[in-house]
Scaffold this motif. Structure first.
Motif, mmCIF file in Angstrom:
data_model
loop_
_atom_site.group_PDB
_atom_site.id
_atom_site.type_symbol
_atom_site.label_atom_id
_atom_site.label_comp_id
_atom_site.label_asym_id
_atom_site.label_seq_id
_atom_site.Cartn_x
_atom_site.Cartn_y
_atom_site.Cartn_z
ATOM 1 N N GLU A 1 16.699 10.019 -6.174
ATOM 2 C CA GLU A 1 17.955 9.504 -6.103
ATOM 3 C C GLU A 1 18.116 8.016 -6.424
ATOM 4 O OE1 GLU A 1 20.319 13.989 -4.494
ATOM 5 O OE2 GLU A 1 20.800 11.319 -4.031
ATOM 6 N N LEU A 2 17.852 7.442 -6.083
ATOM 7 C CA LEU A 2 18.178 6.603 -6.020
ATOM 8 C C LEU A 2 17.121 5.677 -6.767
ATOM 9 C CD1 LEU A 2 18.654 5.273 -2.390
ATOM 10 C CD2 LEU A 2 20.119 4.714 -3.909
ATOM 11 N N LEU A 3 16.425 5.693 -6.944
ATOM 12 C CA LEU A 3 15.371 5.651 -8.029
ATOM 13 C C LEU A 3 15.524 5.773 -8.874
ATOM 14 C CD1 LEU A 3 11.865 6.038 -5.855
ATOM 15 C CD2 LEU A 3 12.853 3.693 -6.409
ATOM 16 N N ASP A 4 15.825 6.622 -9.224
ATOM 17 C CA ASP A 4 17.217 7.767 -10.736
ATOM 18 C C ASP A 4 18.162 6.116 -11.218
ATOM 19 O OD1 ASP A 4 15.073 9.212 -11.523
ATOM 20 O OD2 ASP A 4 15.348 10.276 -10.723
ATOM 21 N N TYR A 5 18.800 6.530 -10.340
ATOM 22 C CA TYR A 5 20.238 5.308 -10.004
ATOM 23 C C TYR A 5 20.021 4.043 -11.053
ATOM 24 C CZ TYR A 5 24.416 3.535 -8.839
ATOM 25 O OH TYR A 5 26.131 2.881 -9.122
ATOM 26 N N LEU A 6 18.684 3.445 -10.195
ATOM 27 C CA LEU A 6 17.650 2.131 -10.497
ATOM 28 C C LEU A 6 17.631 2.257 -11.805
ATOM 29 C CD1 LEU A 6 17.362 0.595 -7.666
ATOM 30 C CD2 LEU A 6 19.355 0.568 -8.877
ATOM 31 N N GLY A 7 17.251 3.369 -12.515
ATOM 32 C CA GLY A 7 16.300 3.078 -13.857
ATOM 33 C C GLY A 7 15.277 2.801 -13.784
ATOM 34 N N VAL A 8 13.573 3.420 -12.487
ATOM 35 C CA VAL A 8 13.118 3.339 -11.563
ATOM 36 C C VAL A 8 11.778 4.866 -11.701
ATOM 37 C CG1 VAL A 8 12.626 0.872 -11.542
ATOM 38 C CG2 VAL A 8 13.729 2.129 -9.687
ATOM 39 N N GLY A 9 13.600 5.920 -11.727
ATOM 40 C CA GLY A 9 12.324 6.851 -11.047
ATOM 41 C C GLY A 9 10.903 7.267 -12.198
ATOM 42 N N PRO A 10 10.903 7.067 -12.878
ATOM 43 C CA PRO A 10 9.533 7.580 -13.461
ATOM 44 C C PRO A 10 8.343 6.927 -12.738
ATOM 45 C CG PRO A 10 11.276 6.719 -15.417
ATOM 46 C CD PRO A 10 11.890 6.483 -14.154
ATOM 47 N N ARG A 11 8.617 5.639 -12.440
ATOM 48 C CA ARG A 11 7.319 5.145 -11.305
ATOM 49 C C ARG A 11 7.532 5.226 -9.898
ATOM 50 N NH1 ARG A 11 4.837 2.729 -14.539
ATOM 51 N NH2 ARG A 11 4.670 0.507 -14.297
ATOM 52 N N ALA A 12 8.314 5.828 -9.880
ATOM 53 C CA ALA A 12 8.329 6.473 -8.297
ATOM 54 C C ALA A 12 7.221 6.360 -7.687
ATOM 55 C CB ALA A 12 8.644 7.950 -8.144
ATOM 56 N N HIS A 13 6.080 7.114 -8.308
ATOM 57 C CA HIS A 13 4.749 7.341 -7.695
ATOM 58 C C HIS A 13 3.619 6.055 -7.473
ATOM 59 C CE1 HIS A 13 5.951 10.958 -6.040
ATOM 60 N NE2 HIS A 13 6.448 11.878 -7.654
ATOM 61 N N PHE B 1 0.581 -1.062 -0.187
ATOM 62 C CA PHE B 1 0.094 -0.164 -0.010
ATOM 63 C C PHE B 1 0.819 1.219 -0.249
ATOM 64 C CE2 PHE B 1 -0.100 -2.065 3.954
ATOM 65 C CZ PHE B 1 0.616 -0.843 5.144
ATOM 66 N N LEU B 2 1.872 0.882 -0.190
ATOM 67 C CA LEU B 2 3.236 2.363 -0.272
ATOM 68 C C LEU B 2 4.125 2.473 -1.790
ATOM 69 C CD1 LEU B 2 5.181 2.325 2.692
ATOM 70 C CD2 LEU B 2 3.250 3.252 2.785
ATOM 71 N N THR B 3 3.373 3.747 -2.474
ATOM 72 C CA THR B 3 4.341 3.820 -3.241
ATOM 73 C C THR B 3 6.005 3.359 -3.454
ATOM 74 O OG1 THR B 3 5.194 5.941 -3.441
ATOM 75 C CG2 THR B 3 2.616 5.935 -4.339
ATOM 76 N N ALA B 4 6.284 3.139 -4.174
ATOM 77 C CA ALA B 4 7.921 3.211 -4.609
ATOM 78 C C ALA B 4 8.971 3.516 -3.956
ATOM 79 C CB ALA B 4 7.626 3.176 -6.374
ATOM 80 N N LEU B 5 8.393 5.470 -3.976
ATOM 81 C CA LEU B 5 8.818 6.195 -3.576
ATOM 82 C C LEU B 5 9.044 5.772 -2.029
ATOM 83 C CD1 LEU B 5 11.010 9.165 -3.487
ATOM 84 C CD2 LEU B 5 8.282 10.095 -3.582
ATOM 85 N N GLU B 6 7.787 6.033 -1.341
ATOM 86 C CA GLU B 6 7.265 6.181 -0.207
ATOM 87 C C GLU B 6 8.049 4.261 0.419
ATOM 88 O OE1 GLU B 6 2.982 7.276 -0.186
ATOM 89 O OE2 GLU B 6 3.408 5.863 -0.259
ATOM 90 N N ASN B 7 8.434 3.178 -0.268
ATOM 91 C CA ASN B 7 8.499 2.235 0.076
ATOM 92 C C ASN B 7 10.729 2.527 0.555
ATOM 93 O OD1 ASN B 7 7.535 -0.760 0.061
ATOM 94 N ND2 ASN B 7 6.168 0.523 -1.364
ATOM 95 N N VAL B 8 11.092 3.258 0.114
ATOM 96 C CA VAL B 8 12.467 3.849 0.170
ATOM 97 C C VAL B 8 12.729 4.453 0.693
ATOM 98 C CG1 VAL B 8 14.701 4.314 -1.477
ATOM 99 C CG2 VAL B 8 12.980 2.774 -2.694
ATOM 100 N N ARG B 9 11.993 5.504 1.552
ATOM 101 C CA ARG B 9 12.071 6.551 1.568
ATOM 102 C C ARG B 9 12.042 5.562 3.038
ATOM 103 N NH1 ARG B 9 8.108 11.956 1.344
ATOM 104 N NH2 ARG B 9 8.443 11.653 3.008
ATOM 105 N N ILE B 10 11.023 4.960 3.176
ATOM 106 C CA ILE B 10 11.188 4.677 4.515
ATOM 107 C C ILE B 10 11.815 3.655 5.435
ATOM 108 C CG2 ILE B 10 10.285 1.954 4.517
ATOM 109 C CD1 ILE B 10 7.034 2.607 5.990
ATOM 110 N N ALA B 11 13.207 2.971 4.628
ATOM 111 C CA ALA B 11 14.121 2.866 4.735
ATOM 112 C C ALA B 11 15.033 4.121 5.033
ATOM 113 C CB ALA B 11 14.220 2.188 3.605
ATOM 114 N N LEU B 12 14.824 4.502 5.228
ATOM 115 C CA LEU B 12 15.869 6.065 5.342
ATOM 116 C C LEU B 12 15.004 6.955 6.517
ATOM 117 C CD1 LEU B 12 16.099 7.359 2.387
ATOM 118 C CD2 LEU B 12 18.269 6.997 2.870
ATOM 119 N N GLU B 13 13.893 5.997 6.631
ATOM 120 C CA GLU B 13 13.140 7.277 8.049
ATOM 121 C C GLU B 13 13.631 6.775 9.161
ATOM 122 O OE1 GLU B 13 9.777 9.445 6.586
ATOM 123 O OE2 GLU B 13 9.749 9.878 4.946
ATOM 124 N N VAL B 14 13.701 5.034 9.395
ATOM 125 C CA VAL B 14 13.599 4.406 10.605
ATOM 126 C C VAL B 14 15.583 5.300 10.972
ATOM 127 C CG1 VAL B 14 12.401 2.878 10.215
ATOM 128 C CG2 VAL B 14 14.106 2.452 9.475
#
Ligand SMILES: Nc1ncnc2c1ncn2[C@@H]1O[C@H](COP(=O)(O)OP(=O)(O)OP(=O)(O)O)[C@@H](O)[C@H]1O
Ligand SMILES: [Mg+2]
Length: 242
Positions: free
Chosen positions: A136-148, A109-122
């Motif tokens: 930046e990380l999603l871009d690096y992995l070529g999935v920036g356009p899918r972030a939301h 139930f979290l977007t791609a972006l939120e799934n990565v953010r949560i690892a940082l926010e802890v």
């Protein structure tokens, strides 16, 4: 000159690790005597038959499966002495380790972006900085356009790349992946494997990948064969010359 300056501190060093599950009739010696050392910037492929102890060893290094005996040091710090933890394992894992499984295991139930953010926010990173780094990380992995997008709207390969982004969020010095491409078809599996090699070489992380896929053999700097509860290291004849 300081001679110590040349000494490379291993990303991980395992010494005489032994792991026994159960006891009595149900006893299984999953790892007999494993000793290995992985340098920063090195990507190593771990091969071996089913049941040979690969996941046991990987989860021990991930500090989620304590050894019966033996030592584990990560980044020069002794972290396990047999089953005894020498550091706060939860905090240490969060700060130094990245783990990628066969399935992406994204929170649905979290977007791609939120799934990565949560690892940082802890790790107490401000929401604003976390968002920037996650993008930046999603871009690096070529999935920036899918972030939301939610995971359900992503292909298997895209989900796995988001999982890799999440594993990289806190700039781990050691990345452990257990059959990360098993659920992906050929070209996608290769993409993810090449990504791990790039991360090892560019970010100087130690990377260990368990895989059965010999088609991606060339991405590894070195091969570890797990057999009979022991580890044998060999140079990879298929890797390109340095
Ligand atoms: N939690 C557990 N309790 C008891 N035995 C276990 C447990 N986990 C693994 N084992 C046993 O330990 C041995 C090694 O298992 P492990 O999962 O490490 O193998 P593996 O090399 O990862 O195999 P695969 O390629 O099938 O994933 C096997 O005999 C397995 O049945
Ligand atoms: Mg396994």
């Amino acid at each position: 000159m300081n001679p110590a300056a040349d000494v490379i501190i291993p990303a991980v060093e395992v010494t005489h690790l032994r792991k026994v599950y159960g006891s009595g009739h149900t006893e299984v010696v999953a790892m007999r005597d494993a000793t290995l050392s992985i340098a920063p910037g090195e990507i190593v492929g771990m091969f071996g038959p089913s049941g040979s102890g690969k996941s046991t060893l990987l989860t021990a290094m991930a500090l989620i499966n304590p050894p019966t005996s033996g030592q584990i040091a990560i980044g020069g710090r002794q972290v396990m002495d047999g089953p005894r933890a020498l550091v706060d394992l939860r905090a240490f894992r969060r700060e130094h380790l990245g783990f990628v499984f066969q399935k992406a295991n994204l929170i649905p139930f979290l977007t791609a972006l939120e799934n990565v953010r949560i690892a940082l926010e802890v790790n107490d990173i401000s929401p604003k900085a976390a968002r920037k780094r996650a993008l930046e990380l999603l871009d690096y992995l070529g999935v920036g356009p899918r972030a939301h997008n939610l995971p359900v709207a992503l292909s298997g390969g895209e989900q796995q790349r988001v999982a890799v982004a999440r594993a990289l969020a806190n700039s781990p010095s050691l990345i452990l992946a257990d059959e990360p491409t098993a659920a992906l078809d050929g070209p996608l599996g290769r993409q993810v494997m090449e990504l791990f090699a790039k991360i090892a070489h560019e970010r100087q992380a130690g990377v260990i990948v368990v895989t059965h896929d010999h088609r991606t053999l060339d991405v590894f700097d070195r091969i570890l064969d797990v057999e009979d509860g022991m580890i044998h290291s060999r140079n990879n004849p298929h890797s390109p010359p340095p």
